[in-house]
Design a protein around this motif. Structure first.
Motif, PDB file in Angstrom:
ATOM      1  N   CYS A  98      31.531  41.191  31.548  1.00  0.00           N
ATOM      2  CA  CYS A  98      32.738  41.902  32.005  1.00  0.00           C
ATOM      3  C   CYS A  98      33.198  39.613  31.825  1.00  0.00           C
ATOM      4  O   CYS A  98      33.037  39.681  33.699  1.00  0.00           O
ATOM      5  N   ALA A  99      34.718  39.960  31.797  1.00  0.00           N
ATOM      6  CA  ALA A  99      35.134  38.487  32.083  1.00  0.00           C
ATOM      7  C   ALA A  99      36.373  38.270  33.319  1.00  0.00           C
ATOM      8  O   ALA A  99      36.935  40.016  33.450  1.00  0.00           O
ATOM      9  N   ALA A 100      35.660  38.271  34.237  1.00  0.00           N
ATOM     10  CA  ALA A 100      37.048  38.464  35.548  1.00  0.00           C
ATOM     11  C   ALA A 100      38.062  37.385  35.748  1.00  0.00           C
ATOM     12  O   ALA A 100      37.566  36.080  35.489  1.00  0.00           O
ATOM     13  N   SER A 101      39.048  37.335  36.198  1.00  0.00           N
ATOM     14  CA  SER A 101      40.010  36.190  36.410  1.00  0.00           C
ATOM     15  C   SER A 101      40.733  36.453  37.269  1.00  0.00           C
ATOM     16  O   SER A 101      40.921  38.281  37.936  1.00  0.00           O
ATOM     17  N   PHE A 112      35.497  35.089  42.315  1.00  0.00           N
ATOM     18  CA  PHE A 112      34.875  35.690  41.370  1.00  0.00           C
ATOM     19  C   PHE A 112      33.358  35.762  42.324  1.00  0.00           C
ATOM     20  O   PHE A 112      32.738  36.721  42.337  1.00  0.00           O
ATOM     21  N   ASP A 113      32.375  34.899  43.132  1.00  0.00           N
ATOM     22  CA  ASP A 113      31.706  34.409  43.469  1.00  0.00           C
ATOM     23  C   ASP A 113      31.180  35.081  45.063  1.00  0.00           C
ATOM     24  O   ASP A 113      30.486  35.568  45.219  1.00  0.00           O
ATOM     25  N   TYR A 114      33.172  35.507  45.321  1.00  0.00           N
ATOM     26  CA  TYR A 114      33.003  36.299  46.561  1.00  0.00           C
ATOM     27  C   TYR A 114      32.629  37.766  46.359  1.00  0.00           C
ATOM     28  O   TYR A 114      32.659  38.363  47.619  1.00  0.00           O
ATOM     29  N   TYR A 115      32.444  37.967  45.294  1.00  0.00           N
ATOM     30  CA  TYR A 115      32.381  39.577  44.847  1.00  0.00           C
ATOM     31  C   TYR A 115      31.393  40.078  43.871  1.00  0.00           C
ATOM     32  O   TYR A 115      30.660  39.530  43.785  1.00  0.00           O
ATOM     33  N   THR A 116      31.165  41.212  44.816  1.00  0.00           N
ATOM     34  CA  THR A 116      29.289  42.191  44.381  1.00  0.00           C
ATOM     35  C   THR A 116      30.779  42.701  43.097  1.00  0.00           C
ATOM     36  O   THR A 116      31.356  42.817  42.837  1.00  0.00           O
ATOM     37  N   GLN A 172      46.876  36.790  39.678  1.00  0.00           N
ATOM     38  CA  GLN A 172      46.627  38.844  39.684  1.00  0.00           C
ATOM     39  C   GLN A 172      45.004  39.283  39.205  1.00  0.00           C
ATOM     40  O   GLN A 172      44.636  39.002  37.961  1.00  0.00           O
ATOM     41  N   PRO A 173      44.245  39.873  40.496  1.00  0.00           N
ATOM     42  CA  PRO A 173      42.800  40.290  40.071  1.00  0.00           C
ATOM     43  C   PRO A 173      42.994  41.189  38.083  1.00  0.00           C
ATOM     44  O   PRO A 173      43.819  42.214  38.340  1.00  0.00           O
TER      45      PRO A 173
END
Length: 126
Positions: free
Chosen positions: A22-25, A29-33, A1-2
């Protein structure tokens, strides 16, 4: 889940500095601005900065250009917002957001972003 989780906010005096993270999971990740936005009480949410997917181009609102710097650590899936020379008008709840189809001409537009964090509070006051 994003998921996006902001941290690093706090209370600082005018002229001071903070670094937001801002920590993403849960997504590629690399395909998003990744964008940073802020919302002060009684005001609309506004775009502060973004860093684009693939080539890491950066964009800034006029009000923060020269004082804020955005960067991305792809190995850790974290985007940073280094804020310097903070002013009372920078006081707001700061959000990060991820968009898969953000164009640089409309990076500031909230509907362009797919996922949002819950925000971190920044207060600048003497």
């Amino acid at each position: 889940q994003p998921q996006l989780v902001e941290s690093g906010g706090g209370f600082v005096q005018p002229g001071g500095s903070l670094r937001l993270s801002c920590a993403a999971s849960g997504f590629s990740f690399d395909y998003y601005t990744i964008g940073w936005f802020r919302q002060a009480p009684g005001k609309e949410r506004e775009g502060v900065s973004c860093i684009t997917k693939y080539d890491d181009n950066t964009n800034y609102a006029d009000s923060v250009r020269g004082r804020f710097t955005i960067s991305r650590d792809s190995a850790k899936s974290i985007v940073y917002l280094q804020m310097s020379n903070l002013k009372p008008e920078d006081t707001a709840l700061y959000y990060c957001a991820a968009g898969g189809s953000v164009s640089e001409s409309t990076w500031w537009a909230t509907p362009m972003y797919d996922y949002w964090g819950h925000g971190t509070q920044v207060t600048v006051s003497s």
